[in-house]
Design an enzyme around this catalytic site. Structure first.
Site, short mmCIF file in Angstrom:
data_model
loop_
_atom_site.label_atom_id
_atom_site.label_comp_id
_atom_site.label_asym_id
_atom_site.label_seq_id
_atom_site.Cartn_x
_atom_site.Cartn_y
_atom_site.Cartn_z
N ARG A 23 0.81 -1.22 0.00
CA ARG A 23 0.00 0.00 0.00
C ARG A 23 0.84 1.28 0.00
NH1 ARG A 23 -3.91 -0.82 4.81
NH2 ARG A 23 -2.53 -2.56 5.34
N LYS A 30 8.95 -0.66 2.32
CA LYS A 30 8.25 0.14 3.34
C LYS A 30 9.13 0.49 4.53
CE LYS A 30 5.01 -1.68 6.11
NZ LYS A 30 3.65 -2.13 6.47
N GLN A 83 13.15 -14.74 5.44
CA GLN A 83 11.89 -15.44 5.25
C GLN A 83 11.57 -15.26 3.76
OE1 GLN A 83 8.38 -13.44 6.67
NE2 GLN A 83 7.21 -15.32 6.96
N THR A 89 2.86 -13.93 10.07
CA THR A 89 3.70 -13.53 11.19
C THR A 89 4.21 -14.74 11.98
OG1 THR A 89 1.62 -13.15 12.39
CG2 THR A 89 2.72 -11.21 11.52
N ASP A 113 7.77 -1.70 11.29
CA ASP A 113 7.00 -0.56 10.77
C ASP A 113 6.18 0.13 11.85
OD1 ASP A 113 5.04 -2.44 11.26
OD2 ASP A 113 4.31 -2.58 9.20
N GLU A 164 -8.34 -12.04 14.35
CA GLU A 164 -8.07 -11.06 13.30
C GLU A 164 -9.38 -10.43 12.85
OE1 GLU A 164 -4.84 -10.08 12.24
OE2 GLU A 164 -4.81 -11.08 14.18
N LYS A 360 31.40 27.26 0.23
CA LYS A 360 31.67 25.84 0.06
C LYS A 360 33.09 25.54 0.49
CE LYS A 360 33.81 23.26 -2.81
NZ LYS A 360 34.58 23.05 -4.03
N ALA A 389 31.14 43.63 -1.05
CA ALA A 389 29.93 43.14 -1.72
C ALA A 389 30.26 42.59 -3.10
CB ALA A 389 28.92 44.27 -1.83
N TYR A 396 37.35 27.65 -9.78
CA TYR A 396 37.30 26.56 -10.76
C TYR A 396 37.79 27.09 -12.10
CZ TYR A 396 35.11 22.68 -13.37
OH TYR A 396 34.85 21.60 -14.17
C1 UD1 Z 1 -0.84 -8.23 12.67
C2 UD1 Z 1 -1.55 -9.09 13.72
C3 UD1 Z 1 -2.74 -8.31 14.28
C4 UD1 Z 1 -2.28 -7.00 14.86
C5 UD1 Z 1 -1.52 -6.21 13.80
C6 UD1 Z 1 -0.92 -4.96 14.40
C7 UD1 Z 1 -1.22 -11.42 13.03
C8 UD1 Z 1 -1.85 -12.59 12.40
N1 UD1 Z 1 -1.99 -10.32 13.13
O1 UD1 Z 1 -1.76 -8.06 11.60
O2 UD1 Z 1 -3.40 -9.07 15.27
O3 UD1 Z 1 -3.37 -6.25 15.32
O4 UD1 Z 1 -0.45 -7.01 13.26
O5 UD1 Z 1 -0.30 -4.22 13.42
O6 UD1 Z 1 -0.11 -11.47 13.47
N2 UD1 Z 1 5.54 -9.87 8.46
C9 UD1 Z 1 6.60 -10.69 8.15
N3 UD1 Z 1 6.37 -11.85 7.51
C10 UD1 Z 1 5.14 -12.26 7.17
C11 UD1 Z 1 4.04 -11.43 7.50
C12 UD1 Z 1 4.27 -10.25 8.15
O7 UD1 Z 1 7.74 -10.34 8.43
O8 UD1 Z 1 5.02 -13.34 6.58
C13 UD1 Z 1 5.78 -8.59 9.13
C14 UD1 Z 1 5.37 -7.42 8.27
O9 UD1 Z 1 6.47 -6.94 7.53
C15 UD1 Z 1 4.89 -6.41 9.30
C16 UD1 Z 1 4.42 -7.26 10.47
O10 UD1 Z 1 4.98 -8.54 10.28
O11 UD1 Z 1 5.94 -5.59 9.77
C17 UD1 Z 1 2.91 -7.33 10.54
O12 UD1 Z 1 2.42 -7.93 9.39
P1 UD1 Z 1 1.04 -7.52 8.76
O13 UD1 Z 1 0.79 -8.36 7.59
O14 UD1 Z 1 0.98 -6.05 8.59
O15 UD1 Z 1 0.06 -7.99 9.93
P2 UD1 Z 1 -1.40 -7.50 10.14
O16 UD1 Z 1 -2.29 -8.19 9.19
O17 UD1 Z 1 -1.42 -6.03 10.17
CA CA Z 2 0.15 -4.06 9.36
#
Ligand code: UD1
Ligand code: CA
Length: 478
Positions: A23, A30, A83, A89, A113, A164, A360, A389, A396
């Site tokens: 997004r 990001k 990963q 997550t 983030d 979720e 400079k 002035a 250069y």
């Molecule tokens: C997640 C939580 C949600 C919480 C929210 C807060 C889960 C399932 N849900 O949702 O409950 O309220 O964060 O912001 O955990 N990331 C990885 N690898 C992945 C997926 C994500 O490193 O495979 C990282 C992303 O880069 C990001 C963070 O994990 O920094 C959160 O991932 P995101 O997909 O934004 O989770 P949400 O759906 O927002």
């Molecule tokens: Ca998020």
């Protein structure tokens, strides 16, 4: 940044940063977008480092080379875990436990983030987690966080699970306690439970949130901690949130400096990076931006309208409409309005730089003056010298840059061109309008221009019918 690990240090802080951040609609990953002088990931790393964990782990995936380069630049001791596919997550954390093995002790999980999350809050989460002897402690917040997971509790208010938003019933969606995504885990229990997470959800992902429920079902104590400042749990998903986060972080920075004795005239138009330092009684005027390693001395007045990057400003200096990068400005120096200091410029104490001056890679000695419309490049100007002035330091020759030296208390006449390399001795003068190509010894006057000749009555002969001729005739007959 170095971690000062101690006995009470948590086993690890794991920062999840593998997601793409679609997004943002950006070529830049990001977590590498910047707010207040650091990347989003940088802010997370600094907060994590405040806990001095035994391990600092960053999970990367999307644009992994760029993201891991930033992780290592911010914290050379960080362990990077890749990963390859972002399968959730929970999957991200499983990649960590598979890569580094069990981490006995407290393991904190956070995101790359969430730049508003303070190290202090993570530390308090870890402290309460250990004090309560929990298997996991979830950081939550009350308020309105669309898209976030909800904290589901039983009739007695005891924690049940995290759902979720997209998997939640309407009743669950009405819950006003949200999951931050940050947790303190018992590392040993985490390693076991993470293997038992399924993909039985609307996104077919491994949810880290499921680990919390698994641990509860196993009969382990599970706790929550509500963040004191709800805004801390906000993440950045698009550029609107990026701007909102920058604003919130900037407000926090400004408040810190105001409480430390700095006057900020217009907080709405003042932007200060986290890495800047400001002395007491400094006054920061409207429309001013202080970036990078900028240091403002006590009592200095900076602004309105200054943009300073990696620049040091001395005590009681006054800067008005100045753009400066990698420069050093001494005590009581006055600059502006409208001056441009390019890298490696040093203005020593009590010197004055006036309107429309560009410098400079130059040193301006103590008490020297460069008051009007001048370019100074690759030069050394001695103490107390005065640069007239419109002087141009012609550094250069079309191929190479050359140095100019102006001695102490020298006086450069207006509209002088100093064709480098050239040296003006101590106390020497140059005549206005000179193009100086040869050295002027100390105490000499260098004149390098055509001698003036007045052609008698030229206007009367050649411009007979003009107002100039009329005026001249009137004046000559008086
Ligand atoms: C997640 C939580 C949600 C919480 C929210 C807060 C889960 C399932 N849900 O949702 O409950 O309220 O964060 O912001 O955990 N990331 C990885 N690898 C992945 C997926 C994500 O490193 O495979 C990282 C992303 O880069 C990001 C963070 O994990 O920094 C959160 O991932 P995101 O997909 O934004 O989770 P949400 O759906 O927002
Ligand atoms: Ca998020």
């Amino acid at each position: 940044m170095r971690l000062l690990v101690s006995e009470t240090s948590p086993a690890a802080v794991v920062i999840l940063a593998a997601g793409e951040g679609k997004r943002m609609k950006s070529r830049t990953p990001k977590v590498l977008h910047r707010v207040c002088g650091r990347s989003l990931l940088g802010h997370s790393i600094v907060a994590a480092a405040e806990l001095a964990p035994k391990r600092l782990v960053v999970v990367v995936g999307h644009a992994k080379d760029q993201v891991s380069a930033e992780a290592v630049a911010m914290a050379p001791e960080a362990a990077v875990v890749v990963q390859e596919q972002q399968l959730g997550t929970g999957h991200a954390v499983r990649m960590v436990t598979e890569a580094v093995g069990e981490m006995p002790g407290t393991v904190l999980i956070t995101y790359g983030d969430m730049p508003l999350l303070r190290g202090e809050t993570l530390r308090e989460l870890a402290r309460r987690h250990v004090a309560a002897g929990n298997a996991v402690t979830v950081l939550t917040a009350r308020g309105d966080f669309p898209g976030f997971g909800r904290i589901v509790r039983d009739a007695n208010g005891a924690f049940l699970r995290i759902v979720e938003e997209r998997d939640a019933t309407p009743a669950e969606q009405a819950i006003d306690e949200f999951n931050s995504g940050c947790y303190a885990f018992d590392g040993t229990l985490l390693s076991d439970a993470i293997k038992r997470v399924t993909t039985d959800n609307s996104q077919h992902e491994e949810y880290l949130t499921d680990v919390v429920e698994i641990l509860r079902r196993d009969g382990h104590p599970v706790g929550t901690m509500v963040a004191t400042e709800a805004v801390e749990i906000k993440g950045v998903n698009d550029r609107v949130e990026l701007a909102g986060t920058r604003r919130a972080l900037n407000d926090r920075i400004l408040e810190h400096w105001m409480l430390a004795g700095v006057t900020i005239v217009d907080p709405a138009s003042t932007w200060i990076d986290v890495t800047v330092t400001i002395g007491q009684d400094a006054e920061i005027g409207p429309q001013t931006q202080l970036e990078g390693g900028t240091v403002i001395g006590a009592g200095a007045k900076v602004g309105p309208g200054c943009l300073l990057t990696d620049t040091t400003v001395g005590e009681d200096a006054v800067l008005l409409h100045v753009v400066a990068r990698q420069s050093e400005i001494g005590d009581r120096v006055t600059i502006g309005p409208v001056a441009y200091l390019r890298p490696e410029t040093r203005i020593e104490a009590d010197a004055h730089i006036g309107a429309h001056v560009e410098l400079k890679k130059s040193v301006v000695g103590p008490g020297a003056k460069v008051p009007h419309l001048t370019y100074v490049g690759d030069a050394t100007i001695g103490a107390g010298a005065n640069i007239g002035a419109g002087t141009i330091f012609a550094n250069y020759d079309g191929v190479h840059k050359h140095h100019t030296t102006v001695g102490e208390n020298a006086f450069i006449g207006s509209n002088t061109v100093l064709a480098a390399p050239v040296t003006i001795g101590d106390g020497a003068y140059t005549a206005a309008g000179s193009a100086i190509t040869d050295d002027v010894p100390p105490g000499d006057l260098g004149i390098a221009r055509g001698k003036q000749h007045n052609s008698d009555g030229w206007v009367l002969r050649n411009r007979e019918q003009t107002r100039s001729a009329e005026a001249a005739r009137r004046s000559r007959s008086e």
